[in-house]
Design a protein around this motif. Sequence first.
Motif, PDB file in Angstrom:
ATOM      1  N   LEU A  27       0.835  -1.200   0.000  1.00 43.69           N
ATOM      2  CA  LEU A  27       0.000   0.000   0.000  1.00 43.69           C
ATOM      3  C   LEU A  27       0.871   1.253   0.000  1.00 43.69           C
ATOM      4  O   LEU A  27       1.744   1.394   0.831  1.00 43.69           O
ATOM      5  CB  LEU A  27      -0.911  -0.006   1.227  1.00 43.69           C
ATOM      6  N   THR A  28       0.570   2.148  -0.938  1.00 37.36           N
ATOM      7  CA  THR A  28       1.312   3.409  -1.020  1.00 37.36           C
ATOM      8  C   THR A  28       0.376   4.601  -0.870  1.00 37.36           C
ATOM      9  O   THR A  28       0.737   5.727  -1.203  1.00 37.36           O
ATOM     10  CB  THR A  28       2.050   3.507  -2.360  1.00 37.36           C
ATOM     11  N   PHE A  29      -0.828   4.340  -0.362  1.00 35.57           N
ATOM     12  CA  PHE A  29      -1.814   5.384  -0.173  1.00 35.57           C
ATOM     13  C   PHE A  29      -2.479   5.141   1.186  1.00 35.57           C
ATOM     14  O   PHE A  29      -2.390   4.045   1.748  1.00 35.57           O
ATOM     15  CB  PHE A  29      -2.866   5.353  -1.286  1.00 35.57           C
ATOM     16  N   SER A  30      -3.109   6.175   1.712  1.00 37.85           N
ATOM     17  CA  SER A  30      -3.636   6.075   3.069  1.00 37.85           C
ATOM     18  C   SER A  30      -5.157   6.099   3.153  1.00 37.85           C
ATOM     19  O   SER A  30      -5.717   5.787   4.198  1.00 37.85           O
ATOM     20  CB  SER A  30      -3.080   7.221   3.917  1.00 37.85           C
ATOM     21  N   SER A  31      -5.819   6.463   2.068  1.00 33.43           N
ATOM     22  CA  SER A  31      -7.276   6.534   2.086  1.00 33.43           C
ATOM     23  C   SER A  31      -7.844   5.437   1.218  1.00 33.43           C
ATOM     24  O   SER A  31      -7.649   5.425   0.002  1.00 33.43           O
ATOM     25  CB  SER A  31      -7.751   7.899   1.584  1.00 33.43           C
ATOM     26  N   TYR A  32      -8.535   4.510   1.825  1.00 35.99           N
ATOM     27  CA  TYR A  32      -9.102   3.405   1.071  1.00 35.99           C
ATOM     28  C   TYR A  32     -10.096   2.667   1.956  1.00 35.99           C
ATOM     29  O   TYR A  32     -10.278   3.008   3.126  1.00 35.99           O
ATOM     30  CB  TYR A  32      -8.019   2.443   0.581  1.00 35.99           C
ATOM     31  N   TRP A  53     -10.742   2.745   5.908  1.00 33.33           N
ATOM     32  CA  TRP A  53      -9.519   2.637   6.714  1.00 33.33           C
ATOM     33  C   TRP A  53      -9.305   3.850   7.595  1.00 33.33           C
ATOM     34  O   TRP A  53      -8.904   3.737   8.752  1.00 33.33           O
ATOM     35  CB  TRP A  53      -8.317   2.431   5.796  1.00 33.33           C
ATOM     36  N   THR A  54      -9.538   5.036   7.051  1.00 32.06           N
ATOM     37  CA  THR A  54      -9.225   6.253   7.792  1.00 32.06           C
ATOM     38  C   THR A  54     -10.170   6.453   8.974  1.00 32.06           C
ATOM     39  O   THR A  54      -9.717   6.682  10.099  1.00 32.06           O
ATOM     40  CB  THR A  54      -9.294   7.468   6.866  1.00 32.06           C
ATOM     41  N   SER A  74      -4.916  -1.535  12.259  1.00 32.84           N
ATOM     42  CA  SER A  74      -4.092  -0.639  11.459  1.00 32.84           C
ATOM     43  C   SER A  74      -2.615  -0.980  11.536  1.00 32.84           C
ATOM     44  O   SER A  74      -1.881  -0.748  10.587  1.00 32.84           O
ATOM     45  CB  SER A  74      -4.312   0.804  11.918  1.00 32.84           C
ATOM     46  N   THR A  75      -2.192  -1.534  12.646  1.00 34.55           N
ATOM     47  CA  THR A  75      -0.764  -1.835  12.817  1.00 34.55           C
ATOM     48  C   THR A  75      -0.336  -3.002  11.932  1.00 34.55           C
ATOM     49  O   THR A  75       0.851  -3.156  11.645  1.00 34.55           O
ATOM     50  CB  THR A  75      -0.445  -2.162  14.278  1.00 34.55           C
ATOM     51  N   ASN A  77      -2.172  -3.760   8.970  1.00 32.19           N
ATOM     52  CA  ASN A  77      -2.813  -3.627   7.648  1.00 32.19           C
ATOM     53  C   ASN A  77      -3.717  -4.831   7.371  1.00 32.19           C
ATOM     54  O   ASN A  77      -3.709  -5.389   6.265  1.00 32.19           O
ATOM     55  CB  ASN A  77      -1.763  -3.498   6.539  1.00 32.19           C
ATOM     56  N   ARG A 100      -9.759   2.127  -3.573  1.00 31.57           N
ATOM     57  CA  ARG A 100      -9.114   3.391  -3.271  1.00 31.57           C
ATOM     58  C   ARG A 100     -10.123   4.531  -3.234  1.00 31.57           C
ATOM     59  O   ARG A 100      -9.803   5.639  -2.828  1.00 31.57           O
ATOM     60  CB  ARG A 100      -8.030   3.687  -4.309  1.00 31.57           C
TER      61      ARG A 100
END
Length: 130
Positions: A27-32, A53-54, A74-75, A77, A100
């Motif tokens: 994962l290279t993005f934080s909002s999904y 996720w957020t 979250s720790t 994924n 995404r």
Amino acid sequence: QVHLVESGGGLVQAGGSLRLSCAASGLTFSSYAMGWFRPAPGKEREFVAAISWTRGNTYVPDSGKGRFTISRDSTKNTIYLQMNSLKPEDTAVYYCALSRNVSPDIISSWYLGRGGMDYWGKGTLVTVSS
């Protein structure tokens, strides 16, 4: 590249419980959002549950409310699907998926069985015996 790996499937008697896991990597993005789907007649895939996720918002169709609970770590994924009071008709391959886009249109597509996810795992088999 995003990889989703499911685990936790197996054979269980009706009325029993299982917990599925799905670990995401690359994962290279934080909002999904991540979720679970299973095959169903007339649908691309039947929506089982999802979680953003957020914010941690959860989405569970009426067919699963009270029986299926989705959560995330979250720790790690990783998402989990706790399935209780399983029925023989829950027998299926359960696919983990990631989107995404967490817009209302995409969320609607989940409920309508139109997929709406960008990445898919290979699935884990759940068999519920009567």
